[in-house]
Design an enzyme around this catalytic site. Structure first.
Site, PDB file in Angstrom:
ATOM      1  N   HIS A  16       0.990  -1.287  -0.003  1.00  0.00           N
ATOM      2  CA  HIS A  16       0.011   0.057  -0.145  1.00  0.00           C
ATOM      3  C   HIS A  16       0.743   1.177   0.002  1.00  0.00           C
ATOM      4  O   HIS A  16       0.641   2.261  -0.931  1.00  0.00           O
ATOM      5  CB  HIS A  16      -0.748   0.009   1.203  1.00  0.00           C
ATOM      6  N   CYS A  49      -7.341  -7.157   4.128  1.00  0.00           N
ATOM      7  CA  CYS A  49      -8.669  -7.077   4.765  1.00  0.00           C
ATOM      8  C   CYS A  49      -9.904  -7.599   3.804  1.00  0.00           C
ATOM      9  O   CYS A  49     -10.807  -8.079   4.438  1.00  0.00           O
ATOM     10  CB  CYS A  49      -8.846  -5.915   5.243  1.00  0.00           C
TER      11      CYS A  49
END
Length: 454
Positions: A16, A49
């Site tokens: 990320h 996630c």
């Protein structure tokens, strides 16, 4: 950009934070920066996630859990060296020693600026039998595929660790018809994020849906048959299983730089407010770093994608001069547990007390809409604030209605050092379809004021 010479930037790891840095830096500086990216895997930007969503069938195609790709970043102008592992870093001579994992070739790569976005890896506890087949990690794209494939032939699944990932996976597996046990050494699920007023309701919800919730037990061994895991042994019991998911937390991937830049004891890299490490030409972001935690005024290890993308983007702006400060984090996060929507920010009451911060709290249950409306839902609210000045340091929100965005409001309140009095009289809109004339955050703060001498 004021620097007219082409600058060589090396990026270690690309999840990320790395993806955010590359996309922003290329937009800001174009051909003036030469970005080389070294990534051990052959993928970037996987949203871990989403693994539970894939396991539960909400997201059918795990490829949709990527929001970028090596091809996309290469098209922006980055030199994407996938399946390349950095095996050494020389900060004085400014070069990396890199191994091509496909060919075995090793070479040096020089840099002017280094960006460390090497991420994290699941903690693998040193427990006898942990190497048995059927014991899985939950972090990357390949873990997601492996979990889904292996679970097809597993009737009983045990999850070790009752944090967000563990709780979400427990629900997903139960929805798939599995017999699910979740075990945690703490005396409650989600103990890191929520106080007991919330966790007792969520534990009850999970148990009512048939999940075996085991708290206050330490896993001491895994036992197997024919090399495959068959039992989880704790200090208080034995649990038959066909598959185990380890979800006990993460550690930063920073062994490469130990002794070369300042770190927390767990290896999380310490950065300043402009995201320089202790070496001014080395930046770091995301799960490899410690973050400044505003509620306590301390460096903490809080690996969240939100922290990572903010930090990676800010580094790009500060590559040549300090322009944008990283404001720190409140660790704001959320989870859905069956019908309950839950979000939290800042310190729990328990965590504040562990840190020696004197706090009070207000816990209240308010309806999200006026009672004259045909439908309304209870909202459970807890706000934690300092006893000395009333400054808000934490908040938790839960309801069957989705009011989780209110945690972002509390996050801003903490970041801007608002007091419980400020929140009590903050201006929020009213419309019967959405809320009451006094928003539930106002109401909770007003109740807290009754205990303060102002």
């Amino acid at each position: 950009m004021q620097n007219t010479n082409k600058v060589k930037v090396a990026v270690i790891g690309c999840t990320h934070a790395g993806t955010a840095f590359i996309t922003t830096a290329k937009k800001l500086y174009g051909e003036n920066v030469d970005i080389s990216v070294f990534e051990r895997n052959d993928t970037v930007s996987f949203l871990s996630c989403g693994i539970a969503l894939h396991v539960g069938g909400v997201v059918k195609d795990p490829m949709k859990l990527f929001y970028s790709s090596p091809k996309t970043l290469a098209e922006l102008g980055a030199d994407m060296k996938m399946r390349h592992e950095v095996v050494d870093v020389d900060l004085s001579e400014k070069y990396l020693l890199v191994k091509n994992l496909e060919t075995g070739e090793t070479f040096k790569e020089s840099f002017d600026k280094l960006v460390v976005t090497s991420g994290s890896w699941p903690i693998i506890p040193n427990i006898p039998g942990v190497e048995l087949e059927g014991i899985k990690l939950s972090k990357n794209f390949y873990h997601a595929k492996d979990i889904v494939n292996y679970s097809k032939n597993a009737k009983k699944i045990t999850i070790v660790g009752a944090g967000y990932i563990g709780v979400e996976l427990a629900e997903a597996f139960k929805e798939n018809g599995k017999e699910v046990t979740i075990i945690d050494i703490a005396d409650r699920i989600l103990a890191k994020y929520l106080d007991s007023e919330f966790t007792q309701i969520l534990e009850k919800e999970m148990k009512e849906h048939g999940i075996n919730v085991v708290t206050g037990e330490k896993v001491t061994a895994f036992e197997g048959e024919n090399g495959k895991v068959k039992r989880v042994i704790t200090d208080k019991g034995t649990y038959e299983t066909d598959m185990v998911i380890l979800a006990v937390g993460f550690r930063p991937n920073t062994d490469l730089l130990k002794g070369k830049i300042d770190m927390l004891p767990n290896g999380a890299i310490i950065v300043d407010r402009y995201l320089h490490t202790s070496n001014p030409d080395v930046f770091a972001a995301g799960d490899s770093t410690a973050v400044w935690f505003n509620p306590s005024g301390t460096y903490e290890y809080i690996p969240l994608a939100t922290n990572a993308v903010r930090m990676g983007t800010i580094i790009s702006y500060n590559l040549f001069e300090n322009k944008i400060e990283y404001k720190g984090t409140q660790g704001t996060s959320g989870v859905k547990v069956y019908s309950y929507n839950v979000a939290a920010t800042g310190l729990t009451e328990n965590w504040a007390k562990e840190k020696g911060i004197a706090v009070k709290s207000i816990f209240t249950i308010e309806n999200n809409r006026p009672e004259f409306m045909p439908e309304y839902e209870p909202v459970y609210i807890k706000i934690v604030y300092r006893t000395d000045n009333g400054q808000i340091v934490g908040g938790q929100i839960m309801s069957r209605a989705d009011v989780t965005e209110s945690a972002n409001t509390l996050s801003l309140a903490i970041q801007n050092k608002m007091t419980i009095t400020d929140l009590a009289f903050s201006d929020f809109f009213f419309q019967p379809y959405f809320n009451k004339p006094w928003n539930f955050l106002n109401t909770a703060a007003l109740k807290a004021l009754e205990s303060l001498k102002i």
